[in-house]
Design a protein around this motif. Structure first.
Motif, PDB file in Angstrom:
ATOM      1  N   LYS A 112       0.836  -1.198   0.000  1.00 52.87           N
ATOM      2  CA  LYS A 112       0.000   0.000   0.000  1.00 52.87           C
ATOM      3  C   LYS A 112       0.873   1.253   0.000  1.00 52.87           C
ATOM      4  CE  LYS A 112      -3.765   2.208   2.582  1.00 52.87           C
ATOM      5  NZ  LYS A 112      -4.630   2.106   3.790  1.00 52.87           N
ATOM      6  N   ASP A 113       0.542   2.208  -0.850  1.00 49.00           N
ATOM      7  CA  ASP A 113       1.304   3.451  -0.957  1.00 49.00           C
ATOM      8  C   ASP A 113       2.788   3.140  -1.154  1.00 49.00           C
ATOM      9  OD1 ASP A 113       1.787   6.177  -1.054  1.00 49.00           O
ATOM     10  OD2 ASP A 113       1.711   6.457   1.110  1.00 49.00           O
ATOM     11  N   SER A 128      -9.314  12.367   2.715  1.00 47.33           N
ATOM     12  CA  SER A 128     -10.113  11.224   2.294  1.00 47.33           C
ATOM     13  C   SER A 128     -11.482  11.673   1.791  1.00 47.33           C
ATOM     14  CB  SER A 128     -10.283  10.261   3.475  1.00 47.33           C
ATOM     15  OG  SER A 128     -11.100   9.168   3.120  1.00 47.33           O
ATOM     16  N   GLU A 148      -1.137   8.301  -7.913  1.00 46.49           N
ATOM     17  CA  GLU A 148      -2.418   7.608  -7.796  1.00 46.49           C
ATOM     18  C   GLU A 148      -2.433   6.647  -6.613  1.00 46.49           C
ATOM     19  OE1 GLU A 148      -4.397   4.355 -10.556  1.00 46.49           O
ATOM     20  OE2 GLU A 148      -4.884   6.399 -11.225  1.00 46.49           O
ATOM     21  N   THR A 149      -1.358   5.872  -6.437  1.00 42.63           N
ATOM     22  CA  THR A 149      -1.335   4.934  -5.325  1.00 42.63           C
ATOM     23  C   THR A 149      -1.309   5.668  -3.981  1.00 42.63           C
ATOM     24  OG1 THR A 149       1.082   4.767  -5.609  1.00 42.63           O
ATOM     25  CG2 THR A 149      -0.265   3.053  -6.632  1.00 42.63           C
ATOM     26  N   HIS A 152      -4.898   6.884  -3.398  1.00 46.10           N
ATOM     27  CA  HIS A 152      -5.761   5.783  -2.966  1.00 46.10           C
ATOM     28  C   HIS A 152      -5.518   5.438  -1.499  1.00 46.10           C
ATOM     29  CE1 HIS A 152      -6.318   4.229  -7.380  1.00 46.10           C
ATOM     30  NE2 HIS A 152      -7.031   5.311  -7.107  1.00 46.10           N
ATOM     31  N   CYS A 156      -8.657   8.856  -1.436  1.00 43.98           N
ATOM     32  CA  CYS A 156      -9.157   9.764  -2.485  1.00 43.98           C
ATOM     33  C   CYS A 156      -9.466   8.994  -3.764  1.00 43.98           C
ATOM     34  CB  CYS A 156      -8.119  10.835  -2.791  1.00 43.98           C
ATOM     35  SG  CYS A 156      -7.782  11.960  -1.426  1.00 43.98           S
ATOM     36  N   THR A 157     -10.334   9.572  -4.571  1.00 46.95           N
ATOM     37  CA  THR A 157     -10.599   9.092  -5.925  1.00 46.95           C
ATOM     38  C   THR A 157      -9.731   9.892  -6.879  1.00 46.95           C
ATOM     39  OG1 THR A 157     -12.866   8.489  -5.371  1.00 46.95           O
ATOM     40  CG2 THR A 157     -12.372   8.851  -7.709  1.00 46.95           C
TER      41      THR A 157
END
Length: 417
Positions: A112-113, A128, A148-149, A152, A156-157
């Motif tokens: 993640k991230d 968020s 993007e990652t 996320h 966030c979108t």
């Protein structure tokens, strides 16, 4: 609403340093075990002894140019495309691979991230539940995926705007009404100017996180006048996030997942806090475990903590490039050669080679900071210049503290007209 992304940002400096140093031996061992390139680079190193910055400073620096050369050599021999630096292999553990100019190939892992960008986005005001318009490139280079990652991970979108197609970018912003923008500052400026030309209002875009380019105060003010509060981050395709700007706008705060050193260009020797030098980074992630990776960027440590309450070290931001190799009378002269000369003499505190004259009529002088005028030192240093560079050069003795604090070891002052 909390002012920081997590509790790591406000722990005491001593607690942070202890945690990083406690994790360092295992990270060095992991690099030796899982990345064949570091098995060679760190051959003979006992990872269990690398427990503090002094021990870390004894390890070799691997610079970006060297990584590129090693990758290229491995590919030409039919070997690993990453030159043995990646701990990941193709398949489920590596969903994407990217190419930066060179080319240098970078793996993306599944954690993640992975690039640790969420922290910088939070500092820039993103939260968020928001929509982010991401205008970093989504092909070849990892910038688009890096952001993007991170978005996320923040909750966030993302609208993957990418680059180009300015009118479509404006229309997408008008209709989707994103909370903010992530990309280069120059492209957002183009988008806002195009929106004005089209008679389109995009008031939802009130914040931005920038990277990839300089973000001077004049441009920051330009955006503020148009209702956009912008902040910058410092990240690379090899390392992910290194440092980020906060609302204090006083330098960049280091990320929690890296160990950063500032070293004298051409060497691996750490400089004193406040002195300009090359940014060298050790990552603490498992997929691409870079140990003492020389970015080639210049910066300096800022004294004191960030006024926002974040306690990690701050740096001044990007201050130029550290590669100062130049050609004098047909011979290449490198920063590491200047350092080699200086280290031969205990009296020399700092050194700076100044190349002057006109092309084809070069002159060079080594300016050295010394206490007083040690007898015969200039002559002995002159001999060392010839021995190391195979060129003749003058020697200029100056008082301690006289040389500029700009990170330059070689100053090219020639006229090219």
């Amino acid at each position: 609403m909390t002012r920081t992304y997590d509790a790591l940002e406000t722990r005491s400096p001593a607690e942070r340093e202890a945690a990083l140093m406690a994790a360092l031996p295992a990270q060095v061992a992991h690099a030796q075990r899982s990345a064949p390139a570091f098995a060679r680079i760190l051959a003979g190193v006992d990872a269990s002894h690398v427990v503090d910055r002094a021990a870390l400073a004894k390890l070799p620096v691997t610079r970006k140019t060297e990584l590129q050369a090693l990758q290229q050599a491995a590919r030409e021999q039919g070997g690993n495309v990453f030159g043995g630096f990646s701990a990941l292999g193709f398949g489920a553990a590596m969903p994407r691979v990217f190419a930066s100019p060179g080319p240098i190939y970078e793996p993306e892992g599944t954690t993640k991230d992975y690039w640790r960008m969420a922290r910088a986005m939070y500092a820039a005001g993103f939260r968020s539940g928001e929509l982010i318009h991401n205008s970093f490139s989504y092909h070849f280079v990892p910038a688009g995926s890096m952001m993007e990652t991170g978005a996320h991970a923040l909750g966030c979108t993302v609208f993957p705007g990418g680059t180009g197609q300015t009118e479509q970018q404006v229309l997408a912003m008008r209709e989707l009404q994103p909370a903010g923008y992530i990309g280069t500052p120059s492209f957002l400026k183009i988008i806002l100017e195009k929106a004005l030309e089209m008679g389109v209002s995009i008031p939802s875009v009130t914040k931005a996180m920038f990277g990839g380019e300089a973000f001077p105060p004049s441009l920051r003010d330009w955006f503020m006048e148009r209702g956009v509060d912008g902040y910058q981050c410092y990240a690379t395709a090899d390392l992910g996030l290194i440092a980020y700007e906060t609302t204090a706008r006083e330098g960049l705060v280091l990320d929690e997942g890296v160990i950063v050193e500032i070293v004298r260009p051409g060497t691996g020797d750490p400089v004193a806090d406040g002195e300009v030098g090359e940014v060298v980074v050790t990552t603490m992630g498992s997929g691409y475990p870079l140990v003492r990776f020389g970015t080639g960027d210049l910066s300096a440590v800022l004294a004191g903590p960030c006024p926002t309450g974040r306690t990690n070290t701050r740096i001044k931001g990007w201050m130029g490039r550290a590669d100062q190799t130049t050609k004098v009378r047909g011979m290449f002269v490198h920063a590491k050669q200047v350092d080699e000369i200086a280290k031969r003499f205990a009296e020399v505190l700092r050194a700076r080679l100044v190349v002057s004259g006109e092309m084809a009529s070069d002159a060079m002088a080594l300016h050295i900071e010394v206490q007083g005028s040690p007898e015969g030192l200039a002559s002995r240093v002159g001999d060392a210049i010839r021995d190391v560079t195979k060129l003749r050069g003058d020697v200029v003795l100056v008082a301690p503290g006289s040389l500029p604090n700009d990170g330059k070891v070689i100053e090219d002052a020639r006229s090219y007209r």
